[in-house]
Write a protein that holds these residues in place. Structure first.
Motif, mmCIF file in Angstrom:
data_model
loop_
_atom_site.group_PDB
_atom_site.id
_atom_site.type_symbol
_atom_site.label_atom_id
_atom_site.label_comp_id
_atom_site.label_asym_id
_atom_site.label_seq_id
_atom_site.Cartn_x
_atom_site.Cartn_y
_atom_site.Cartn_z
ATOM 1 N N TRP A 7 0.643 -1.139 0.215
ATOM 2 C CA TRP A 7 -0.217 -0.018 0.062
ATOM 3 C C TRP A 7 0.792 1.284 -0.030
ATOM 4 C CZ3 TRP A 7 1.283 2.992 4.253
ATOM 5 C CH2 TRP A 7 1.779 2.567 5.468
ATOM 6 N N MET A 8 2.065 1.156 0.341
ATOM 7 C CA MET A 8 2.878 2.217 0.433
ATOM 8 C C MET A 8 3.827 2.486 -0.889
ATOM 9 S SD MET A 8 6.031 2.961 3.342
ATOM 10 C CE MET A 8 5.039 2.558 4.552
ATOM 11 N N PRO A 9 3.738 3.811 -1.438
ATOM 12 C CA PRO A 9 4.536 4.233 -2.608
ATOM 13 C C PRO A 9 5.958 4.043 -2.230
ATOM 14 C CG PRO A 9 2.877 5.971 -2.125
ATOM 15 C CD PRO A 9 2.789 4.996 -0.913
ATOM 16 N N THR A 10 6.725 3.955 -3.192
ATOM 17 C CA THR A 10 8.113 3.539 -3.338
ATOM 18 C C THR A 10 8.921 4.820 -2.640
ATOM 19 O OG1 THR A 10 8.246 1.840 -5.053
ATOM 20 C CG2 THR A 10 10.268 2.985 -4.560
ATOM 21 N N ARG A 11 8.368 5.936 -3.021
ATOM 22 C CA ARG A 11 9.150 6.949 -2.593
ATOM 23 C C ARG A 11 8.874 7.335 -1.200
ATOM 24 N NH1 ARG A 11 5.505 11.364 -2.410
ATOM 25 N NH2 ARG A 11 3.510 10.959 -3.378
ATOM 26 N N VAL A 12 7.938 6.861 -0.605
ATOM 27 C CA VAL A 12 7.794 6.689 0.969
ATOM 28 C C VAL A 12 8.339 5.648 1.632
ATOM 29 C CG1 VAL A 12 5.915 6.623 2.985
ATOM 30 C CG2 VAL A 12 5.529 8.204 0.614
ATOM 31 N N ALA A 13 8.248 4.636 1.100
ATOM 32 C CA ALA A 13 8.986 3.359 1.688
ATOM 33 C C ALA A 13 10.515 3.545 1.829
ATOM 34 C CB ALA A 13 8.764 2.300 0.968
ATOM 35 N N GLY A 14 11.175 4.327 0.996
ATOM 36 C CA GLY A 14 12.454 4.449 0.888
ATOM 37 C C GLY A 14 12.995 5.583 1.556
#
Length: 376
Positions: A7-14
Protein backbone atom coordinates in the motif's frame (compact mmCIF):
# COMPACT_ATOMS: atom_id res chain seq x y z
CA UNK A 1 11.77 2.04 6.34
CA UNK A 2 12.25 -1.74 6.37
CA UNK A 3 10.37 -3.66 3.72
CA UNK A 4 7.95 -2.08 1.32
CA UNK A 5 4.25 -2.76 2.05
CA UNK A 6 2.11 -2.97 -1.07
CA UNK A 7 0.00 0.00 0.00
CA UNK A 8 3.01 2.31 0.37
CA UNK A 9 4.50 4.24 -2.59
CA UNK A 10 8.18 3.55 -3.24
CA UNK A 11 9.14 7.19 -2.63
CA UNK A 12 7.70 6.93 0.92
CA UNK A 13 9.02 3.46 1.70
CA UNK A 14 12.53 4.62 0.85
CA UNK A 15 12.57 7.49 3.34
CA UNK A 16 14.70 7.31 6.46
CA UNK A 17 12.91 7.35 9.84
CA UNK A 18 12.96 10.68 11.69
CA UNK A 19 15.89 11.50 13.95
CA UNK A 20 15.03 11.22 17.64
CA UNK A 21 16.39 13.23 20.55
CA UNK A 22 18.06 10.13 22.00
CA UNK A 23 19.88 9.56 25.27
CA UNK A 24 23.18 8.43 26.69
CA UNK A 25 24.56 4.94 27.19
CA UNK A 26 21.98 2.32 28.25
CA UNK A 27 19.26 4.97 28.19
CA UNK A 28 20.93 7.09 30.88
CA UNK A 29 20.50 10.87 30.61
CA UNK A 30 23.41 12.30 28.61
CA UNK A 31 26.05 14.36 30.35
CA UNK A 32 26.25 16.65 27.31
CA UNK A 33 23.44 16.73 24.73
CA UNK A 34 25.19 18.37 21.81
CA UNK A 35 23.66 16.79 18.71
CA UNK A 36 20.57 18.91 17.92
CA UNK A 37 21.90 22.50 17.90
CA UNK A 38 19.80 23.42 20.91
CA UNK A 39 20.48 26.37 23.20
CA UNK A 40 22.08 25.15 26.46
CA UNK A 41 21.13 28.17 28.56
CA UNK A 42 17.34 27.94 28.53
CA UNK A 43 14.71 30.46 27.45
CA UNK A 44 14.11 33.96 28.69
CA UNK A 45 12.37 34.05 32.10
CA UNK A 46 9.83 36.31 30.40
CA UNK A 47 8.96 33.48 28.02
CA UNK A 48 8.41 31.06 30.90
CA UNK A 49 6.13 33.57 32.64
CA UNK A 50 4.22 34.13 29.40
CA UNK A 51 3.67 30.39 29.02
CA UNK A 52 2.27 30.14 32.53
CA UNK A 53 -0.13 32.98 31.84
CA UNK A 54 -1.23 31.56 28.49
CA UNK A 55 -1.81 28.10 29.99
CA UNK A 56 -5.03 29.30 31.61
CA UNK A 57 -6.59 29.71 28.17
CA UNK A 58 -5.64 26.42 26.54
CA UNK A 59 -9.27 25.27 26.57
CA UNK A 60 -9.70 27.56 23.53
CA UNK A 61 -8.20 27.11 20.06
CA UNK A 62 -5.45 29.62 19.29
CA UNK A 63 -5.90 32.64 17.08
CA UNK A 64 -5.05 31.80 13.49
CA UNK A 65 -3.30 35.16 13.12
CA UNK A 66 -0.75 34.50 15.86
CA UNK A 67 -1.05 37.89 17.49
CA UNK A 68 0.71 39.69 19.08
CA UNK A 69 3.75 37.85 17.75
CA UNK A 70 3.05 38.49 14.08
CA UNK A 71 2.81 42.24 14.70
CA UNK A 72 6.14 42.21 16.55
CA UNK A 73 7.77 40.30 13.69
CA UNK A 74 6.29 42.70 11.15
CA UNK A 75 7.71 45.69 13.03
CA UNK A 76 11.17 44.08 13.15
CA UNK A 77 11.29 42.90 9.55
CA UNK A 78 9.49 45.84 7.94
CA UNK A 79 7.16 43.39 6.18
CA UNK A 80 3.38 43.62 6.51
CA UNK A 81 1.79 41.15 8.97
CA UNK A 82 -0.24 39.51 6.20
CA UNK A 83 3.05 38.41 4.59
CA UNK A 84 4.20 36.48 7.66
CA UNK A 85 3.19 32.89 8.37
CA UNK A 86 3.79 30.91 11.57
CA UNK A 87 4.40 27.16 11.75
CA UNK A 88 5.31 24.52 14.32
CA UNK A 89 9.02 25.00 13.64
CA UNK A 90 10.77 26.45 10.58
CA UNK A 91 11.21 22.84 9.47
CA UNK A 92 7.55 22.96 8.46
CA UNK A 93 7.96 26.23 6.58
CA UNK A 94 10.56 24.45 4.45
CA UNK A 95 8.27 21.45 4.03
CA UNK A 96 5.35 23.65 2.98
CA UNK A 97 7.57 25.37 0.42
CA UNK A 98 8.09 21.97 -1.19
CA UNK A 99 4.39 21.16 -1.04
CA UNK A 100 3.35 24.34 -2.86
CA UNK A 101 6.19 24.54 -5.40
CA UNK A 102 7.00 20.93 -6.32
CA UNK A 103 5.42 17.92 -7.99
CA UNK A 104 6.80 14.92 -9.90
CA UNK A 105 7.39 17.06 -12.99
CA UNK A 106 9.65 19.54 -11.15
CA UNK A 107 13.06 19.64 -9.52
CA UNK A 108 14.47 21.26 -6.39
CA UNK A 109 17.97 22.72 -6.01
CA UNK A 110 19.53 22.76 -2.54
CA UNK A 111 22.99 22.87 -0.92
CA UNK A 112 24.86 19.76 0.21
CA UNK A 113 25.74 19.01 2.95
CA UNK A 114 23.00 20.94 4.69
CA UNK A 115 19.70 20.52 6.48
CA UNK A 116 18.20 17.13 5.53
CA UNK A 117 14.68 18.59 5.24
CA UNK A 118 15.34 19.86 1.71
CA UNK A 119 16.07 16.41 0.37
CA UNK A 120 13.38 14.72 2.45
CA UNK A 121 10.49 16.99 1.48
CA UNK A 122 11.60 17.01 -2.16
CA UNK A 123 11.26 13.22 -2.08
CA UNK A 124 7.86 13.43 -0.38
CA UNK A 125 6.68 15.74 -3.18
CA UNK A 126 7.96 13.24 -5.74
CA UNK A 127 10.22 15.86 -7.30
CA UNK A 128 13.78 15.47 -8.59
CA UNK A 129 16.54 16.44 -6.14
CA UNK A 130 19.46 18.53 -7.44
CA UNK A 131 22.01 18.79 -4.59
CA UNK A 132 24.83 21.29 -5.09
CA UNK A 133 28.06 20.90 -3.14
CA UNK A 134 28.90 23.80 -0.83
CA UNK A 135 32.03 25.87 -1.33
CA UNK A 136 35.24 24.87 0.52
CA UNK A 137 34.45 27.50 3.17
CA UNK A 138 31.16 25.76 3.94
CA UNK A 139 28.91 28.44 2.43
CA UNK A 140 26.41 27.78 -0.37
CA UNK A 141 27.98 27.87 -3.84
CA UNK A 142 25.70 30.45 -5.44
CA UNK A 143 27.22 30.37 -8.98
CA UNK A 144 26.88 26.57 -9.08
CA UNK A 145 23.32 26.72 -7.78
CA UNK A 146 22.31 29.27 -10.41
CA UNK A 147 24.03 27.26 -13.15
CA UNK A 148 21.97 24.20 -12.15
CA UNK A 149 18.61 25.90 -12.75
CA UNK A 150 16.73 24.34 -15.63
CA UNK A 151 13.28 24.39 -17.24
CA UNK A 152 11.87 22.03 -14.62
CA UNK A 153 13.22 23.88 -11.56
CA UNK A 154 10.38 24.73 -9.19
CA UNK A 155 12.20 25.58 -5.98
CA UNK A 156 15.67 26.72 -4.89
CA UNK A 157 16.73 26.40 -1.26
CA UNK A 158 19.62 28.37 0.19
CA UNK A 159 20.81 28.08 3.79
CA UNK A 160 22.83 30.78 5.50
CA UNK A 161 24.59 30.07 7.77
CA UNK A 162 24.62 26.65 6.17
CA UNK A 163 23.33 23.70 8.15
CA UNK A 164 26.11 21.25 9.15
CA UNK A 165 29.03 23.47 8.04
CA UNK A 166 28.02 26.91 9.38
CA UNK A 167 29.34 28.94 6.42
CA UNK A 168 27.60 32.25 5.73
CA UNK A 169 26.69 34.00 2.49
CA UNK A 170 27.74 37.63 2.27
CA UNK A 171 25.38 40.28 0.97
CA UNK A 172 26.80 40.22 -2.57
CA UNK A 173 26.28 36.46 -2.90
CA UNK A 174 22.80 36.63 -1.45
CA UNK A 175 21.90 39.49 -3.79
CA UNK A 176 23.24 37.53 -6.77
CA UNK A 177 21.07 34.57 -5.78
CA UNK A 178 18.07 36.84 -5.35
CA UNK A 179 18.47 38.28 -8.84
CA UNK A 180 19.58 35.06 -10.55
CA UNK A 181 16.72 32.74 -9.60
CA UNK A 182 14.01 33.15 -12.29
CA UNK A 183 10.74 34.86 -11.40
CA UNK A 184 8.91 31.60 -12.15
CA UNK A 185 10.82 29.76 -9.39
CA UNK A 186 10.22 29.94 -5.64
CA UNK A 187 13.36 30.94 -3.70
CA UNK A 188 13.47 29.88 -0.06
CA UNK A 189 16.31 31.16 2.15
CA UNK A 190 16.65 29.19 5.38
CA UNK A 191 17.89 31.53 8.13
CA UNK A 192 17.50 29.26 11.15
CA UNK A 193 20.71 30.77 12.59
CA UNK A 194 19.95 34.37 11.60
CA UNK A 195 20.60 35.92 15.01
CA UNK A 196 24.08 34.40 15.19
CA UNK A 197 25.04 35.40 11.64
CA UNK A 198 23.77 38.94 12.13
CA UNK A 199 25.99 39.27 15.21
CA UNK A 200 28.90 38.12 13.02
CA UNK A 201 28.20 40.86 10.48
CA UNK A 202 26.06 38.84 8.08
CA UNK A 203 23.32 40.31 5.89
CA UNK A 204 19.60 40.32 6.61
CA UNK A 205 18.10 38.03 3.96
CA UNK A 206 14.68 39.69 4.18
CA UNK A 207 16.14 43.11 3.45
CA UNK A 208 18.22 41.75 0.56
CA UNK A 209 15.25 39.98 -1.05
CA UNK A 210 12.91 42.94 -0.57
CA UNK A 211 15.39 45.14 -2.44
CA UNK A 212 16.44 42.81 -5.22
CA UNK A 213 14.00 40.00 -5.97
CA UNK A 214 11.04 40.21 -8.32
CA UNK A 215 9.92 36.57 -8.14
CA UNK A 216 8.35 34.71 -5.18
CA UNK A 217 10.39 34.09 -2.05
CA UNK A 218 10.30 32.92 1.56
CA UNK A 219 12.79 33.56 4.34
CA UNK A 220 12.34 30.98 7.10
CA UNK A 221 13.45 31.59 10.68
CA UNK A 222 13.01 29.85 14.01
CA UNK A 223 12.71 30.43 17.74
CA UNK A 224 14.40 27.08 18.44
CA UNK A 225 18.01 28.27 18.35
CA UNK A 226 18.96 31.71 19.65
CA UNK A 227 15.66 32.10 21.54
CA UNK A 228 15.98 28.67 23.22
CA UNK A 229 12.42 27.56 22.45
CA UNK A 230 13.11 24.30 20.60
CA UNK A 231 10.50 22.43 22.64
CA UNK A 232 7.85 25.06 21.94
CA UNK A 233 8.09 24.27 18.19
CA UNK A 234 7.68 27.65 16.57
CA UNK A 235 9.12 29.08 13.37
CA UNK A 236 7.97 31.60 10.82
CA UNK A 237 8.24 32.52 7.18
CA UNK A 238 8.54 36.03 5.83
CA UNK A 239 7.08 35.94 2.32
CA UNK A 240 7.22 38.01 -0.86
CA UNK A 241 3.45 38.38 -0.94
CA UNK A 242 0.09 37.25 0.34
CA UNK A 243 -0.14 34.73 -2.49
CA UNK A 244 2.72 32.71 -0.94
CA UNK A 245 1.10 32.86 2.51
CA UNK A 246 -2.24 31.75 1.06
CA UNK A 247 -0.60 28.88 -0.81
CA UNK A 248 1.02 27.66 2.41
CA UNK A 249 -2.31 28.02 4.18
CA UNK A 250 -3.89 25.68 1.67
CA UNK A 251 -1.58 22.76 2.55
CA UNK A 252 -1.15 23.15 6.31
CA UNK A 253 -3.37 21.85 9.13
CA UNK A 254 -5.64 24.18 11.04
CA UNK A 255 -4.60 25.47 14.49
CA UNK A 256 -1.05 24.22 13.96
CA UNK A 257 0.70 26.63 16.33
CA UNK A 258 -0.22 26.64 20.02
CA UNK A 259 -1.23 29.79 21.87
CA UNK A 260 1.38 29.07 24.54
CA UNK A 261 4.16 28.90 21.94
CA UNK A 262 3.06 32.20 20.44
CA UNK A 263 3.01 33.86 23.86
CA UNK A 264 6.46 32.51 24.72
CA UNK A 265 7.96 33.64 21.43
CA UNK A 266 6.51 37.15 21.73
CA UNK A 267 7.98 37.50 25.23
CA UNK A 268 11.34 36.08 24.14
CA UNK A 269 11.52 38.42 21.18
CA UNK A 270 11.33 41.43 23.48
CA UNK A 271 14.00 40.22 25.92
CA UNK A 272 17.00 41.53 23.99
CA UNK A 273 19.35 41.24 26.99
CA UNK A 274 18.79 37.49 27.20
CA UNK A 275 19.33 37.13 23.45
CA UNK A 276 22.60 39.06 23.71
CA UNK A 277 23.84 36.69 26.44
CA UNK A 278 23.00 33.65 24.31
CA UNK A 279 24.77 35.10 21.28
CA UNK A 280 27.90 35.92 23.27
CA UNK A 281 27.93 32.51 24.96
CA UNK A 282 27.55 30.87 21.57
CA UNK A 283 30.43 32.86 20.09
CA UNK A 284 32.70 31.85 22.96
CA UNK A 285 31.57 28.23 22.69
CA UNK A 286 32.33 28.13 18.97
CA UNK A 287 35.86 29.33 19.65
CA UNK A 288 36.28 26.70 22.37
CA UNK A 289 35.11 23.85 20.13
CA UNK A 290 37.14 25.06 17.13
CA UNK A 291 40.27 25.24 19.28
CA UNK A 292 39.61 21.71 20.51
CA UNK A 293 39.22 20.36 16.98
CA UNK A 294 42.49 22.02 15.97
CA UNK A 295 44.25 20.57 19.01
CA UNK A 296 43.22 17.13 17.75
CA UNK A 297 44.70 17.88 14.34
CA UNK A 298 41.50 18.72 12.46
CA UNK A 299 40.59 21.83 10.47
CA UNK A 300 37.01 22.82 11.41
CA UNK A 301 34.73 24.64 9.02
CA UNK A 302 34.44 28.34 9.88
CA UNK A 303 31.00 28.37 11.51
CA UNK A 304 28.99 31.40 12.56
CA UNK A 305 26.08 29.25 13.80
CA UNK A 306 25.71 27.43 17.13
CA UNK A 307 27.79 24.39 16.19
CA UNK A 308 31.24 23.50 14.88
CA UNK A 309 32.02 20.67 12.45
CA UNK A 310 35.15 19.00 11.12
CA UNK A 311 36.17 16.12 8.91
CA UNK A 312 37.84 13.67 11.31
CA UNK A 313 39.17 11.43 8.54
CA UNK A 314 37.50 8.21 9.66
CA UNK A 315 33.92 6.82 9.70
CA UNK A 316 32.02 8.93 12.17
CA UNK A 317 29.41 6.45 13.45
CA UNK A 318 31.80 4.38 15.63
CA UNK A 319 33.22 7.61 17.02
CA UNK A 320 29.74 8.92 17.83
CA UNK A 321 28.89 5.63 19.53
CA UNK A 322 32.05 5.81 21.65
CA UNK A 323 31.26 9.40 22.62
CA UNK A 324 27.68 8.42 23.51
CA UNK A 325 29.04 5.65 25.74
CA UNK A 326 30.77 8.43 27.69
CA UNK A 327 27.51 10.38 27.92
CA UNK A 328 28.19 12.89 25.13
CA UNK A 329 25.85 13.16 22.15
CA UNK A 330 27.19 14.61 18.90
CA UNK A 331 26.23 13.76 15.31
CA UNK A 332 27.28 13.23 11.73
CA UNK A 333 25.94 15.00 8.65
CA UNK A 334 23.27 12.45 7.67
CA UNK A 335 24.12 12.83 4.00
CA UNK A 336 23.62 9.90 1.60
CA UNK A 337 27.29 9.65 0.62
CA UNK A 338 30.59 11.46 0.78
CA UNK A 339 30.37 12.94 4.28
CA UNK A 340 30.56 9.87 6.50
CA UNK A 341 33.72 11.20 8.17
CA UNK A 342 32.24 14.59 9.17
CA UNK A 343 31.37 15.21 12.82
CA UNK A 344 29.32 18.08 14.26
CA UNK A 345 29.18 19.28 17.87
CA UNK A 346 26.56 21.78 19.00
CA UNK A 347 27.71 24.59 21.27
CA UNK A 348 27.00 23.78 24.90
CA UNK A 349 28.10 25.33 28.15
CA UNK A 350 31.84 25.66 28.73
CA UNK A 351 31.84 22.45 30.75
CA UNK A 352 29.77 20.53 28.19
CA UNK A 353 32.06 21.62 25.38
CA UNK A 354 35.06 20.38 27.34
CA UNK A 355 33.34 17.05 27.99
CA UNK A 356 32.62 16.69 24.28
CA UNK A 357 36.21 17.35 23.29
CA UNK A 358 37.52 14.94 25.92
CA UNK A 359 35.05 12.28 24.73
CA UNK A 360 36.12 12.86 21.12
CA UNK A 361 39.79 12.55 22.01
CA UNK A 362 39.10 9.32 23.90
CA UNK A 363 37.03 7.92 21.03
CA UNK A 364 39.88 8.64 18.65
CA UNK A 365 42.39 6.97 20.99
CA UNK A 366 44.53 10.07 21.29
CA UNK A 367 46.20 11.59 24.33
CA UNK A 368 46.19 15.07 22.82
CA UNK A 369 45.99 17.74 25.49
CA UNK A 370 43.14 20.18 25.05
CA UNK A 371 44.16 23.86 25.03
CA UNK A 372 43.41 25.77 28.20
CA UNK A 373 40.44 27.62 26.65
CA UNK A 374 38.58 24.30 26.25
CA UNK A 375 38.68 23.49 29.96
CA UNK A 376 35.64 24.21 32.16
Amino acid sequence: MTGEPSWMPTRVAGLAPPMRAGGGAAGAPPRARLHLNECPWGPSPRAIAAAAEAAAGVNRYPSGEGEPLVSLLAARTGVAPRRIVLAAGSDLILHYACMVALDPSRSCIFPRPSFPRYRLSTAIAGARAVPIEVSPDGANDVPAMLAAIGPDTGLVFACTPNGNTGGMLDEAALAALSRGVPETVLLCVDEAYAEFSRAAGGPDAVAVLVRGRRGPWIVSRTFSKAYALAGARLGYGVCSGEDVVEAIGSVRPIFEVSAMSVAMAAAALEDEAHLARVIEGTRAGREQLAAGFRALGFAPWQSVANFVSADIGRPVEPVLAAMAARGVLARGFREPAGYDTALRISVGTTGENALALEALAAALGTNARMPEETLP
